[in-house]
Design an enzyme around this catalytic site. Structure first.
Site, PDB file in Angstrom:
ATOM      1  N   ASN A  40      55.624   9.735  16.140  1.00 10.01           N
ATOM      2  CA  ASN A  40      55.910  10.950  17.169  1.00 10.01           C
ATOM      3  C   ASN A  40      55.679  10.298  18.637  1.00 10.01           C
ATOM      4  OD1 ASN A  40      52.929  10.847  17.622  1.00 10.01           O
ATOM      5  ND2 ASN A  40      52.559  12.193  16.286  1.00 10.01           N
ATOM      6  N   GLU A  52      52.154   8.720  19.577  1.00 11.57           N
ATOM      7  CA  GLU A  52      52.357   7.585  19.125  1.00 11.57           C
ATOM      8  C   GLU A  52      53.183   6.479  19.712  1.00 11.57           C
ATOM      9  OE1 GLU A  52      51.217   9.541  14.687  1.00 11.57           O
ATOM     10  OE2 GLU A  52      53.067   8.715  15.125  1.00 11.57           O
ATOM     11  N   ASP A  82      55.111  15.870   8.213  1.00  5.90           N
ATOM     12  CA  ASP A  82      55.065  15.504   6.688  1.00  5.90           C
ATOM     13  C   ASP A  82      56.372  16.076   6.037  1.00  5.90           C
ATOM     14  OD1 ASP A  82      52.429  14.726   7.359  1.00  5.90           O
ATOM     15  OD2 ASP A  82      51.515  16.489   6.591  1.00  5.90           O
TER      16      ASP A  82
END
Length: 523
Positions: free
Chosen positions: A235, A238, A309
């Protein structure tokens, strides 16, 4: 379809997948993917999410803090367990490998996963382990507090058991999805065992052609580079840590990330990197040079969690079933768009995704309706981009061109030739797909904001009515060759010619379909 074929070049952008992606975002696709029922192993940090809500009518006496009188308690699998739940809801045969405690949270998590039909023989329980739990406490639709409970260390015996289990779990899987939240469950022994099971040395040398599709969703993908994953999905935060820089908000993030594509591919060891940028959608960088954007359809702020997710689950399912990478990315974005409109930790099912995609049917606006919409966007200072074409059988040349068009402004309008117009241009055998179907598929692309259908010989009358800031056209043209150029220049608009993808042709694709031929990679 085998995972080897799904992860190979033949299913990549521009490969054989072009034939199967003509209806890549139709409502029937989720059902076809569910029918494939690929076997997928999810390995990582399984968690239990709690959503407690209540009313606030007073402050506590001990401190100036609100008292929440709890009226409801709901629990749902979180983390890697939520990813597994999404895969199961989308039709995959799912196994979970991880470590939980023998506590109440672990028992609750196990019951919920079992109820979803997920194979738990590789989910290990240990009495000295604390099941990671995240409880959100809310009132009036607003999360007030989150309470996290997790182990300070993972028992060595549990790690050894999981490492041993992983070696056996990888066999006969179409895909392996690593969900590493950094709790220590995927420490060295487990990572080494997975590398061994995938026949990839820690140095990154050596592999076999038929290994499962490997996807890594990790807070830090770098320790997993030795696996040479097919996909990694960092993301924004990150990605910033990977690049050791600060990402600006909005479209500036896309530009910054794009400028560091080589560094992202190198540091992760991946064949493709998909950077997820929440409200700004995603951007794909593949080692073969492919790039692709998706645009999110965000909801108003809600108590939603786990859209990432859902995204990685849908992406993994689509790729393991053989869908081309760019089409898989658009499908995953659509699944995430479903979840962000739902409260709590939730999943996107096959039926929900199909309904979402089917909702784009009959979405073509009339010219008068489009004028009203465009006027509202222009009042907010947004730039309007318009392009037109038949878009009869969608292929990678189309999606690449529409992605480029979107990036020229803020709002992309696609004007489709009517069925009669297509017949006049292409002959009596066209269109293959009627206007309503073509409009539905184009509207489902995340880069497209509005679709309309026109029946005039050129798009000039529509252009004069809409007056887009930019008129984009893809193909082997110059502005002087376009009949619409005069109409654009009358009001001070700009004509932009986008990349011409010579090897991508609807006519050629249609001919291959009629001949019963299978496309070769790159053909």
């Amino acid at each position: 379809m085998s995972a080897a074929k799904a992860s190979g070049a033949s299913a990549g952008p521009g490969g054989a997948g072009d034939l199967s992606s003509q209806r890549a975002l139709s409502g029937g696709l989720p059902r076809r993917l569910a029918a494939e029922s690929p076997a997928i192993l999810v390995i990582g940090d399984v968690m239990l999410d709690g959503w407690w809500s209540g009313t606030i009518e007073r402050l506590c006496r001990e401190a100036p803090a609100p008292v929440v009188d709890v009226t409801s308690r709901e629990f749902a699998p979180g983390g890697a367990a939520n990813t597994a739940m999404n895969l199961a809801a989308l039709g995959a045969r799912v196994s979970v490998a991880g470590i939980i405690g023998t506590d109440d949270a672990g028992a609750t998590l196990r019951r919920k996963l079992e109820a979803a039909g997920i194979d738990l023989k590789h989910l290990h329980s240990h009495p000295d382990m604390v099941t990671t739990t995240k409880i959100r406490i809310s009132s009036g639709g607003q999360v007030m507090l989150r309470i996290d409970d997790s182990a300070t260390a993972v028992p060595a015996a549990a790690l050894a058991a999981l490492a041993s289990s992983v070696r056996a779990a990888v066999g006969h899987q179409d895909a392996v999805l690593v969900c590493d939240y950094g709790t220590g469950v995927l420490a060295g022994p487990v990572r080494a065992a997975l590398g061994e099971a995938l026949r990839v040395a820690e140095t990154g040398v050596g592999s076999v052609a038929d290994r499962p599709l490997t996807v890594v969703d990790a807070h830090d993908p770098r320790p997993w580079a030795g696996l040479r994953p097919d996909l990694v999905t960092p993301n924004a935060q990150e990605t910033a840590r990977l690049l050791d820089l600060r990402l600006a908000e909005g479209n500036g993030r896309v530009e910054t990330v794009t400028g560091h594509r080589d560094a992202l591919l190198s540091s992760t060891g991946a064949r493709a990197v998909v950077v997820t940028l929440d409200r700004d959608g995603t951007v794909l960088f593949a080692a073969d040079g492919t790039t692709h954007r998706t645009w999110a359809r965000p909801a108003a702020e809600k108590q939603a969690s786990g859209a990432g997710d859902t995204f990685v689950a849908a992406l993994t399912l689509a790729r393991s079933a053989g869908l081309p990478l760019t089409a898989s990315l658009d499908l995953a974005q659509a699944a995430a768009d479903v979840v962000v409109h739902q409260p709590g930790t939730s999943v996107c099912s096959t039926a929900q995704l199909a309904r979402h995609l089917e909702s784009f049917a009959d979405t073509a606006l009339s010219a008068d309706e489009l004028v009203l919409q465009v006027s509202a966007h222009r009042a907010h200072g947004q730039r309007i981009v318009l392009t037109n074409g038949c878009f009869d059988v969608l292929h990678s040349g189309h999606t690449r061109y529409l992605n480029q068009a979107k990036q020229l402004g803020d709002v992309l309008v696609v004007a489709l030739n009517s069925d009669d117009s297509v017949r006049r241009l292409k002959g009596p055998g066209r269109p293959i797909n009627p206007g309503a179907d073509r409009a539905a598929v184009i509207a489902a692309l995340s880069c497209v904001d509005y679709v309309t259908i026109f029946d005039t010989p050129t798009a000039s009358p529509l252009i004069r009515q809409i007056q887009p800031d930019i008129y984009a056209k893809g193909g082997d043209y110059t502005p002087e060759m376009l009949a619409e150029t005069d109409a654009v220049e009358e009001y001070g608009g700009r004509v932009v010619i986008l990349d011409y993808v010579a090897e991508r042709s609807t006519t050629a694709v249609v001919q291959r379909i009629r001949d019963g031929a299978v496309a070769n990679p790159g053909s």
